[in-house]
Design a protein around this motif. Structure first.
Motif, PDB file in Angstrom:
ATOM      1  N   THR A   1     -12.813  -8.669  -0.245  1.00 16.25           N
ATOM      2  CA  THR A   1     -12.840 -10.125  -0.396  1.00 16.25           C
ATOM      3  C   THR A   1     -12.318 -10.539  -1.767  1.00 16.25           C
ATOM      4  OG1 THR A   1     -14.786 -10.088   1.034  1.00 16.25           O
ATOM      5  CG2 THR A   1     -14.301 -12.149  -0.086  1.00 16.25           C
TER       6      THR A   1
ATOM      7  N   LEU B   1      -8.544 -10.220  -1.652  1.00 13.66           N
ATOM      8  CA  LEU B   1      -7.853 -11.242  -0.858  1.00 13.66           C
ATOM      9  C   LEU B   1      -7.905 -12.624  -1.516  1.00 13.66           C
ATOM     10  CD1 LEU B   1      -8.992 -10.096   2.680  1.00 13.66           C
ATOM     11  CD2 LEU B   1      -6.621 -10.261   1.900  1.00 13.66           C
ATOM     12  N   THR B   2      -8.910 -12.863  -2.347  1.00 16.02           N
ATOM     13  CA  THR B   2      -9.031 -14.182  -2.959  1.00 16.02           C
ATOM     14  C   THR B   2      -8.604 -14.175  -4.429  1.00 16.02           C
ATOM     15  OG1 THR B   2     -11.346 -13.690  -3.476  1.00 16.02           O
ATOM     16  CG2 THR B   2     -10.905 -14.924  -1.450  1.00 16.02           C
TER      17      THR B   2
ATOM     18  N   VAL C   1     -10.858  -9.141  10.374  1.00 15.15           N
ATOM     19  CA  VAL C   1      -9.911 -10.079   9.757  1.00 15.15           C
ATOM     20  C   VAL C   1      -9.528  -9.591   8.359  1.00 15.15           C
ATOM     21  CG1 VAL C   1      -9.495 -12.452   9.038  1.00 15.15           C
ATOM     22  CG2 VAL C   1     -10.824 -12.016  11.104  1.00 15.15           C
ATOM     23  N   LEU C   2     -10.510  -9.147   7.582  1.00 12.70           N
ATOM     24  CA  LEU C   2     -10.204  -8.645   6.233  1.00 12.70           C
ATOM     25  C   LEU C   2      -9.200  -7.491   6.323  1.00 12.70           C
ATOM     26  CD1 LEU C   2     -13.795  -8.595   4.605  1.00 12.70           C
ATOM     27  CD2 LEU C   2     -12.077 -10.409   4.479  1.00 12.70           C
TER      28      LEU C   2
ATOM     29  N   ASN D   1      -7.039  -6.760   8.741  1.00 16.89           N
ATOM     30  CA  ASN D   1      -5.711  -7.172   9.206  1.00 16.89           C
ATOM     31  C   ASN D   1      -4.929  -7.906   8.118  1.00 16.89           C
ATOM     32  OD1 ASN D   1      -5.859  -6.032  11.802  1.00 16.89           O
ATOM     33  ND2 ASN D   1      -7.042  -7.775  12.559  1.00 16.89           N
ATOM     34  N   LEU D   2      -5.623  -8.678   7.301  1.00 16.14           N
ATOM     35  CA  LEU D   2      -4.960  -9.339   6.177  1.00 16.14           C
ATOM     36  C   LEU D   2      -4.488  -8.296   5.158  1.00 16.14           C
ATOM     37  CD1 LEU D   2      -7.425 -12.338   5.679  1.00 16.14           C
ATOM     38  CD2 LEU D   2      -5.060 -12.532   6.469  1.00 16.14           C
TER      39      LEU D   2
ATOM     40  N   VAL E   1      -1.281  -6.503   6.225  1.00 16.98           N
ATOM     41  CA  VAL E   1      -0.049  -7.249   5.962  1.00 16.98           C
ATOM     42  C   VAL E   1       0.318  -7.140   4.474  1.00 16.98           C
ATOM     43  CG1 VAL E   1       1.019  -9.540   5.925  1.00 16.98           C
ATOM     44  CG2 VAL E   1      -0.407  -8.864   7.876  1.00 16.98           C
ATOM     45  N   ILE E   2      -0.689  -7.250   3.618  1.00 16.91           N
ATOM     46  CA  ILE E   2      -0.438  -7.177   2.177  1.00 16.91           C
ATOM     47  C   ILE E   2       0.071  -5.787   1.770  1.00 16.91           C
ATOM     48  CG2 ILE E   2      -1.601  -7.201  -0.075  1.00 16.91           C
ATOM     49  CD1 ILE E   2      -3.298  -9.549   1.025  1.00 16.91           C
TER      50      ILE E   2
ATOM     51  N   TRP F   1       1.956  -3.893   3.489  1.00 13.68           N
ATOM     52  CA  TRP F   1       3.382  -3.862   3.844  1.00 13.68           C
ATOM     53  C   TRP F   1       4.201  -4.730   2.896  1.00 13.68           C
ATOM     54  CZ3 TRP F   1       6.085  -1.347   7.946  1.00 13.68           C
ATOM     55  CH2 TRP F   1       5.294  -0.395   8.615  1.00 13.68           C
ATOM     56  N   ARG F   2       3.620  -5.825   2.450  1.00  8.81           N
ATOM     57  CA  ARG F   2       4.299  -6.637   1.441  1.00  8.81           C
ATOM     58  C   ARG F   2       4.523  -5.794   0.182  1.00  8.81           C
ATOM     59  NH1 ARG F   2       0.412 -10.754  -1.029  1.00  8.81           N
ATOM     60  NH2 ARG F   2       0.268  -9.222  -2.675  1.00  8.81           N
TER      61      ARG F   2
ATOM     62  N   GLU G   1       7.330  -3.351   0.613  1.00  8.94           N
ATOM     63  CA  GLU G   1       8.631  -3.992   0.444  1.00  8.94           C
ATOM     64  C   GLU G   1       8.911  -4.226  -1.041  1.00  8.94           C
ATOM     65  OE1 GLU G   1       9.158  -7.949   2.045  1.00  8.94           O
ATOM     66  OE2 GLU G   1      11.342  -7.841   1.836  1.00  8.94           O
TER      67      GLU G   1
ATOM     68  N   PHE H   1      11.397  -0.252   1.756  1.00 12.40           N
ATOM     69  CA  PHE H   1      12.369  -0.662   2.770  1.00 12.40           C
ATOM     70  C   PHE H   1      12.988  -1.984   2.344  1.00 12.40           C
ATOM     71  CE2 PHE H   1       8.134  -2.032   4.217  1.00 12.40           C
ATOM     72  CZ  PHE H   1       8.315  -3.410   4.276  1.00 12.40           C
TER      73      PHE H   1
END
Lengths: 343, 343
Positions: free
Chosen positions: A211, A214-215, A306-307, A309-310, A313-314, A316-317, A320, A325
């Protein structure tokens, strides 16, 4: 020529540096450290420690420092123990290939890393290995070349039974490691039920860590801004339920104990530090592995899901951003059948 | 001296600028804009439009520009309409005090803003007001002084019945506004069921917007990195269920329609732009107001709840960053009974 046991330590961050220092402090073993990005700093200047256990130490460096496990093994191997205190990101850098480079029958593999069930992939690849689980409750962070160590080095160390070797032998290997590491400053104890300790630690890491990351706020702000009550508490309850389904009965009181464990400090948890530095997070072993158990045992975990899955995504960000990639200039759509290709 | 109707427009961002341009394009009304931070830029250079509807326009500025509603009213009031196209953040900047400054019997209050149920607080304060709801499906963003307008200015405009005045009169006021604004480039239509349109838009905004903001990736990356399937789809299903409990029956097919609505563009949704700029987000009216309905009607919304709670913490982080309050150096604990004091 020394006859001391030889410890190979992979990863000199907030945790690893204090482990290395703690072992050298006992004087019972030589520490050979493997570091990558901090190699030059560590070999020329060393790290400065501002340590709640050891006070202010200037320019600490382990006995030997190398850039790779290969180098360390060829110069100082074979080792009696290999300690993994690097970040635990199996999706990015699995440890099994590193173990392969230093493995021999009889080496103790110490997983001083975050997460739940992290020994499973090691034992799958090395079925007769001595695998030792170290659950660290330290609060320590590397900033530049300074270690800020604010919470005592307290580690529970136990056996991950391989089911092949005599348990007493595995236990002895584990206790011998504790003997090398334990000193009058730290609190290193043998743990008969390391699975319990790992779930216990997850109560904090899977929830406060995620948490805060994410915040982008430390635990002090997370509490003042409402996130402890609205997100962390429900997530902690989910961890307790999942642990219970795995046979580990943690008391409800652990929730408030964990929430209050950083009192007095604004304290940014490790995953928040990772995010702020643009580094990968340990979301897979900390949240993902717990959710695997939840799925297996049909325990609902909507908050953690939810935590996770968020954070996925991060991650993978971050891949990148680190150039793992490159995405095309024009956005690919489902009908393009585009797949990300790793470099 | 002009006899054209006079429109006061509050907020010249990606949406407001295109509304202002669209109205001036018809030539049927004068637009007086209120802007704060961009006042100097707008009065000296104007904004450049790269518009899918109007092409490239250099140095656009509305007929009149003022820094405050007070100034605008004293120089050009009374107005026939006040259009709110500023961000909708009732937790930060409620609009009722601004309405108060320009209110008179007969003014049309056009809420060209995001969110669900946003007319309620207006009608509570001004029970006999003409309140008009504008649900914009535009894709348009202000970068510096350049408006990048990539998705047509399509707005559904309807009446928020005050239950006091004759409905036909309220409808006429609404249709008169459409007549001032509608032109051959945009797509401004009268909407008999604006509640439906607001829920419909929330299917996108409460889900894609929130998730992109929390993970700091555009919708293209969100899809490639797994977030559309893992977070957005479950969240969209929750919105559909909440809308249904509110009497609005959206078809399942809306989910894929919305997910595909930005195809061809990597497109960063508005809430992501807010986060990247360090601005406040509209999480309260977009996610919070939907969750209020969920709570009232006992509809489970676990995904949206976590997204909301995370965005709430971030809003407070932004308040601190913007200097709305200062926290003490030493972390306050529950027993200190500390309360955040706003400046």
């Amino acid at each position: 020529m020394t006859t001391k046991p030889k410890v190979l330590l992979v990863g000199m961050g907030g945790v690893g540096t204090i482990v290395a220092y703690g072992i050298q402090y006992t004087g019972k073993a030589d520490v050979t450290a493997v570091v990558r990005s901090d190699y030059d700093t560590l070999t020329t200047q060393g790290f400065d420690l501002e340590s709640v256990d050891y006070g202010n130490v200037k320019g600490f460096r382990p006995t030997n420092v190398y850039k790779s496990v290969d180098d360390a093994v060829s110069k100082h191997g074979p080792f009696d123990y290999v300690v993994f205190s690097m970040k635990n990101t199996p999706d990015i850098q699995p440890i099994e290939p590193l173990i392969e480079k230093c493995y021999h029958e009889g080496i103790g593999i110490v997983l001083m890393q975050n997460g739940y069930g992290i020994h499973k992939s090691v034992l799958k690849k090395f079925p007769t290995a001595y695998v030792i689980s170290g659950v660290s409750m330290i609060s320590s962070t590397l900033y530049g070349r300074v270690i800020k160590h604010v919470g005592q080095d307290a580690v529970k160390v136990g056996v991950c039974d391989n089911g092949k070797l005599d348990y007493a032998k595995q236990e002895q290997k584990c206790k011998d490691f504790i003997d090398l590491y334990s000193n009058d400053k730290n609190d290193i104890v043998y743990d008969e039920d390391v699975n319990y300790s790992r779930w216990r630690k997850l109560v904090y890491n899977a929830t406060v860590n995620s948490t805060a990351a994410l915040t982008n706020v430390d635990i002090g702000r997370l509490e003042l801004f409402g996130g402890i009550d609205s997100i962390v508490r429900p997530a902690m309850k989910e961890i307790l339920a999942i642990a219970k389904s795995d046979g580990v009965d943690l008391p409800e009181s652990i929730i408030d104990f964990m929430i209050r464990s950083d009192d007095g400090e604004w304290y940014p948890p490790s995953m928040l530090i990772d995010i702020r530095k643009g580094n990968y997070t340990e979301y897979q072993v900390i949240v993902g592995n717990a959710l695997d158990v939840a799925k297996q045992n049909n325990v609902p975990a909507p908050t953690l899901t939810v935590l996770y899955n968020l954070l996925h995504v991060i991650q993978w960000r971050t891949m990148e951003a680190k150039g793992r990639f490159v995405l095309p200039e024009k956005r690919p759509l489902p009908e393009d059948n585009f797949h990300i290709e790793f470099k």
